[in-house]
Design a protein around this motif. Structure first.
Motif, short mmCIF file in Angstrom:
data_model
loop_
_atom_site.label_atom_id
_atom_site.label_comp_id
_atom_site.label_asym_id
_atom_site.label_seq_id
_atom_site.Cartn_x
_atom_site.Cartn_y
_atom_site.Cartn_z
N GLY A 182 -23.37 -25.00 -18.68
CA GLY A 182 -23.41 -23.47 -18.44
C GLY A 182 -24.05 -22.44 -18.87
O GLY A 182 -23.96 -21.19 -19.05
N VAL A 183 -25.14 -23.06 -19.86
CA VAL A 183 -25.98 -22.40 -20.94
C VAL A 183 -27.16 -22.06 -19.86
O VAL A 183 -27.75 -22.89 -19.24
CB VAL A 183 -26.55 -22.97 -21.98
N CYS B 80 -23.37 -26.58 -32.74
CA CYS B 80 -22.36 -26.76 -31.76
C CYS B 80 -21.25 -27.36 -32.07
O CYS B 80 -21.28 -28.26 -33.31
CB CYS B 80 -22.96 -27.52 -30.41
N SER B 81 -20.16 -27.26 -31.30
CA SER B 81 -18.97 -28.11 -31.44
C SER B 81 -18.21 -28.23 -30.36
O SER B 81 -18.29 -27.67 -29.34
CB SER B 81 -17.91 -27.61 -32.84
N ASP B 82 -17.00 -29.03 -30.46
CA ASP B 82 -16.25 -29.31 -29.37
C ASP B 82 -15.14 -28.15 -29.43
O ASP B 82 -14.69 -27.45 -30.32
CB ASP B 82 -15.36 -30.48 -29.35
N THR B 83 -14.68 -27.61 -28.23
CA THR B 83 -13.54 -26.84 -28.07
C THR B 83 -12.16 -27.32 -28.64
O THR B 83 -12.15 -28.81 -28.30
CB THR B 83 -13.24 -26.04 -26.69
N TRP B 84 -11.31 -26.74 -29.29
CA TRP B 84 -10.19 -27.45 -29.74
C TRP B 84 -9.37 -28.25 -28.48
O TRP B 84 -8.98 -27.54 -27.51
CB TRP B 84 -9.13 -26.54 -30.50
N MET C 50 -32.37 -13.69 -44.00
CA MET C 50 -31.30 -13.98 -42.94
C MET C 50 -31.75 -14.21 -41.87
O MET C 50 -32.85 -13.80 -41.35
CB MET C 50 -30.30 -12.71 -43.20
N LYS C 51 -31.11 -15.08 -40.91
CA LYS C 51 -31.35 -15.40 -39.62
C LYS C 51 -30.37 -15.57 -38.98
O LYS C 51 -29.22 -15.58 -39.25
CB LYS C 51 -32.27 -16.74 -39.69
N THR C 52 -30.56 -15.73 -37.51
CA THR C 52 -29.38 -15.92 -36.80
C THR C 52 -29.42 -17.28 -35.90
O THR C 52 -30.57 -17.75 -35.66
CB THR C 52 -29.28 -14.80 -35.46
N ILE C 53 -28.33 -18.08 -35.83
CA ILE C 53 -28.37 -19.33 -35.01
C ILE C 53 -27.40 -19.44 -34.02
O ILE C 53 -26.29 -19.02 -34.09
CB ILE C 53 -28.12 -20.48 -36.04
N GLN C 54 -27.87 -19.87 -32.87
CA GLN C 54 -26.88 -19.84 -31.56
C GLN C 54 -26.06 -21.02 -31.72
O GLN C 54 -26.33 -22.09 -32.28
CB GLN C 54 -27.83 -20.23 -30.25
N TYR C 55 -24.75 -20.62 -31.70
CA TYR C 55 -23.59 -21.65 -31.80
C TYR C 55 -22.79 -21.72 -30.42
O TYR C 55 -22.33 -20.98 -30.04
CB TYR C 55 -22.56 -21.26 -32.95
N PHE C 56 -22.90 -23.01 -30.06
CA PHE C 56 -22.29 -23.38 -28.68
C PHE C 56 -20.97 -24.09 -28.79
O PHE C 56 -20.88 -24.57 -29.98
CB PHE C 56 -23.22 -24.50 -27.88
N ASN C 57 -20.05 -23.78 -28.04
CA ASN C 57 -18.83 -24.54 -28.13
C ASN C 57 -18.76 -25.36 -26.63
O ASN C 57 -19.04 -24.68 -25.65
CB ASN C 57 -17.53 -23.73 -28.02
N PHE C 58 -18.57 -26.65 -26.73
CA PHE C 58 -18.52 -27.39 -25.68
C PHE C 58 -17.22 -27.85 -25.33
O PHE C 58 -16.60 -28.44 -26.44
CB PHE C 58 -19.63 -28.66 -25.37
N LYS C 59 -16.75 -28.25 -24.07
CA LYS C 59 -15.50 -29.27 -24.02
C LYS C 59 -15.96 -30.53 -24.47
O LYS C 59 -15.18 -31.40 -24.91
CB LYS C 59 -15.29 -29.48 -22.27
N ASN C 60 -17.32 -31.14 -24.27
CA ASN C 60 -17.81 -32.45 -24.66
C ASN C 60 -19.24 -32.36 -25.27
O ASN C 60 -20.22 -32.50 -24.81
CB ASN C 60 -17.56 -33.37 -23.45
N SER C 61 -19.02 -32.15 -26.62
CA SER C 61 -20.43 -31.86 -27.23
C SER C 61 -21.28 -33.21 -27.05
O SER C 61 -22.51 -33.04 -27.28
CB SER C 61 -20.09 -31.65 -28.52
N HIS D 157 -18.67 -30.31 -35.89
CA HIS D 157 -19.96 -29.72 -36.10
C HIS D 157 -21.15 -30.36 -35.57
O HIS D 157 -21.31 -31.56 -36.14
CB HIS D 157 -19.92 -29.17 -37.54
N ALA D 158 -22.28 -29.89 -35.21
CA ALA D 158 -23.57 -30.64 -35.13
C ALA D 158 -24.64 -29.56 -35.20
O ALA D 158 -24.44 -28.40 -34.91
CB ALA D 158 -23.60 -31.27 -33.58
#
Length: 141
Positions: A132-133, A66-70, A1-12, A54-55
Motif C-alpha cells: 500500500g505504500v 518498520c514494525s508489525d501492527t499489534w 535532526m532528521k526525519t525517518i519514515q516509519y511504516f507499520n505492516f500487518k506482516n513486516s 522494530h526493524a
C-alpha cells in the motif's frame, strides 16, 4: 535532526523480504518478538519470533523503520508516500533511479505514473507496492 519514515505492516517480514528482493533494501536489522529483551513482558504482551517489534532498513541510501501492527491487524498504508529526489545531471543517480523503478515494476509493483518526463521534472514516476505504500522518483535539474 532528521526525519525517518516509519511504516507499520500487518506482516513486516513479508514487506522486508519484498523490499530486499525488489527494491534493493540493504542493512536490514530486525528485532523479533522473541528477542531476549522482551522475555519479562507480561504474558498478554508476549509475541512470537515472526512478530517484528522494530526493524531498520535502507533503500537508495535512505533509512526507514518498520514494525508489525499489534496482533497483526490489517492496516491501510495508502497515505504513505516516499519520494526520492535526485540530480538529473548526475548520470549515476539517474541510473540508480531508473533501475530502482524498473526493478520495482518487474517485482510486482504497479506503476501509477510511468517513468518519464513531465512538466515539472525531466524524469518522474510513481508506483504502489503490494503493501500500500506509494513510491515516487523525481529528478531535479
Amino acid at each position: 535532526m532528521k526525519t525517518i519514515q516509519y511504516f507499520n505492516f500487518k506482516n513486516s517480514l513479508a514487506a522486508l523480504n519484498f523490499y530486499e528482493q525488489h527494491l534493493g533494501a540493504a542493512n536490514i536489522h530486525r528485532v523479533g518478538g522473541d528477542d531476549e529483551m522482551f522475555k519479562d513482558m507480561p504474558e498478554e504482551y508476549q509475541v512470537d519470533g515472526d512478530f517484528t517489534m522494530h526493524a531498520t532498513f535502507e533503500i537508495l541510501g535512505q533509512t526507514f523503520y518498520c514494525s508489525d501492527t499489534w496482533k497483526n491487524k490489517k492496516i491501510d498504508n495508502s497515505g504513505a508516500i516516499v519520494t526520492f529526489t535526485f540530480d538529473y545531471n548526475n548520470e549515476d543517480e539517474r541510473q540508480q533511479a531508473v533501475t530502482f523503478f524498473e526493478n520495482a515494476i518487474n517485482g510486482g509493483c504497479v506503476a501509477t505514473m510511468e517513468l518519464g518526463q513531465t512538466e515539472w521534472s525531466p524524469l518522474y514516476g510513481m508506483f504502489n507496492d503490494p503493501f500500500g505504500v506509494t513510491w515516487m522518483i523525481s529528478a531535479e535539474e
